[in-house]
Design a protein around this motif. Structure first.
Motif, PDB file in Angstrom:
ATOM      1  N   THR A 176       0.870  -1.162   0.000  1.00 38.08           N
ATOM      2  CA  THR A 176       0.000   0.000   0.000  1.00 38.08           C
ATOM      3  C   THR A 176       0.908   1.213   0.000  1.00 38.08           C
ATOM      4  O   THR A 176       2.068   1.135   0.430  1.00 38.08           O
ATOM      5  CB  THR A 176      -0.933  -0.011   1.226  1.00 38.08           C
ATOM      6  OG1 THR A 176      -0.141  -0.148   2.395  1.00 38.08           O
ATOM      7  CG2 THR A 176      -1.945  -1.144   1.123  1.00 38.08           C
ATOM      8  N   PHE A 177       0.436   2.334  -0.485  1.00 36.50           N
ATOM      9  CA  PHE A 177       1.347   3.447  -0.737  1.00 36.50           C
ATOM     10  C   PHE A 177       1.387   4.481   0.385  1.00 36.50           C
ATOM     11  O   PHE A 177       2.430   4.710   0.987  1.00 36.50           O
ATOM     12  CB  PHE A 177       0.998   4.123  -2.064  1.00 36.50           C
ATOM     13  CG  PHE A 177       1.939   5.217  -2.437  1.00 36.50           C
ATOM     14  CD1 PHE A 177       3.230   4.928  -2.852  1.00 36.50           C
ATOM     15  CD2 PHE A 177       1.558   6.544  -2.345  1.00 36.50           C
ATOM     16  CE1 PHE A 177       4.122   5.939  -3.183  1.00 36.50           C
ATOM     17  CE2 PHE A 177       2.438   7.560  -2.682  1.00 36.50           C
ATOM     18  CZ  PHE A 177       3.716   7.255  -3.099  1.00 36.50           C
ATOM     19  N   ARG A 178       0.286   5.116   0.657  1.00 29.28           N
ATOM     20  CA  ARG A 178       0.318   6.264   1.573  1.00 29.28           C
ATOM     21  C   ARG A 178       0.774   5.905   2.984  1.00 29.28           C
ATOM     22  O   ARG A 178       1.598   6.596   3.569  1.00 29.28           O
ATOM     23  CB  ARG A 178      -1.042   6.933   1.636  1.00 29.28           C
ATOM     24  CG  ARG A 178      -1.378   7.637   0.361  1.00 29.28           C
ATOM     25  CD  ARG A 178      -2.703   8.304   0.426  1.00 29.28           C
ATOM     26  NE  ARG A 178      -3.062   8.730  -0.923  1.00 29.28           N
ATOM     27  CZ  ARG A 178      -3.787   9.756  -1.199  1.00 29.28           C
ATOM     28  NH1 ARG A 178      -4.267  10.493  -0.234  1.00 29.28           N
ATOM     29  NH2 ARG A 178      -4.057  10.063  -2.442  1.00 29.28           N
ATOM     30  N   ASP A 179       0.241   4.831   3.537  1.00 29.26           N
ATOM     31  CA  ASP A 179       0.579   4.491   4.916  1.00 29.26           C
ATOM     32  C   ASP A 179       1.990   3.929   5.068  1.00 29.26           C
ATOM     33  O   ASP A 179       2.579   4.017   6.134  1.00 29.26           O
ATOM     34  CB  ASP A 179      -0.445   3.517   5.502  1.00 29.26           C
ATOM     35  CG  ASP A 179      -0.555   2.230   4.705  1.00 29.26           C
ATOM     36  OD1 ASP A 179      -0.305   2.249   3.491  1.00 29.26           O
ATOM     37  OD2 ASP A 179      -0.904   1.196   5.304  1.00 29.26           O
ATOM     38  N   LEU A 180       2.547   3.371   4.004  1.00 31.22           N
ATOM     39  CA  LEU A 180       3.878   2.755   4.094  1.00 31.22           C
ATOM     40  C   LEU A 180       4.952   3.518   3.318  1.00 31.22           C
ATOM     41  O   LEU A 180       6.045   3.005   3.101  1.00 31.22           O
ATOM     42  CB  LEU A 180       3.808   1.308   3.594  1.00 31.22           C
ATOM     43  CG  LEU A 180       2.924   0.378   4.421  1.00 31.22           C
ATOM     44  CD1 LEU A 180       2.857  -0.997   3.778  1.00 31.22           C
ATOM     45  CD2 LEU A 180       3.432   0.272   5.845  1.00 31.22           C
ATOM     46  N   GLN A 181       4.671   4.731   2.918  1.00 28.10           N
ATOM     47  CA  GLN A 181       5.592   5.490   2.076  1.00 28.10           C
ATOM     48  C   GLN A 181       7.022   5.574   2.625  1.00 28.10           C
ATOM     49  O   GLN A 181       7.973   5.310   1.893  1.00 28.10           O
ATOM     50  CB  GLN A 181       5.023   6.881   1.823  1.00 28.10           C
ATOM     51  CG  GLN A 181       5.548   7.522   0.567  1.00 28.10           C
ATOM     52  CD  GLN A 181       4.709   8.714   0.157  1.00 28.10           C
ATOM     53  OE1 GLN A 181       3.928   9.233   0.951  1.00 28.10           O
ATOM     54  NE2 GLN A 181       4.863   9.143  -1.053  1.00 28.10           N
ATOM     55  N   PRO A 182       7.234   5.902   3.905  1.00 27.42           N
ATOM     56  CA  PRO A 182       8.620   5.969   4.388  1.00 27.42           C
ATOM     57  C   PRO A 182       9.327   4.608   4.357  1.00 27.42           C
ATOM     58  O   PRO A 182      10.531   4.528   4.105  1.00 27.42           O
ATOM     59  CB  PRO A 182       8.511   6.500   5.817  1.00 27.42           C
ATOM     60  CG  PRO A 182       7.079   6.539   6.167  1.00 27.42           C
ATOM     61  CD  PRO A 182       6.278   6.323   4.916  1.00 27.42           C
TER      62      PRO A 182
END
Length: 57
Positions: A8-14
């Protein structure tokens, strides 16, 4: 080694960024959906093709 990095992108970006940096330091070619440009095929078709052509997902 070709690696397709997916999550998933937003929650795991870092975490995605950290994983990408680590893999590139190891000399891997990292493929990720966020670097796709405009093209005629659907994003899903591109993802499936990229995954088939990678060594790890």
């Amino acid at each position: 080694m070709r690696i397709y990095l997916s999550s998933t992108f937003r929650d795991l970006q870092p975490y995605r960024r950290s994983a990408e940096v680590a893999l590139r330091r190891l000399g891997c070619l990292v493929l990720q959906m966020e670097y796709y440009g405009a093209e005629s095929r659907t994003p899903l078709a591109r993802v499936r093709e990229d995954i088939r052509n990678c060594d790890a997902f």
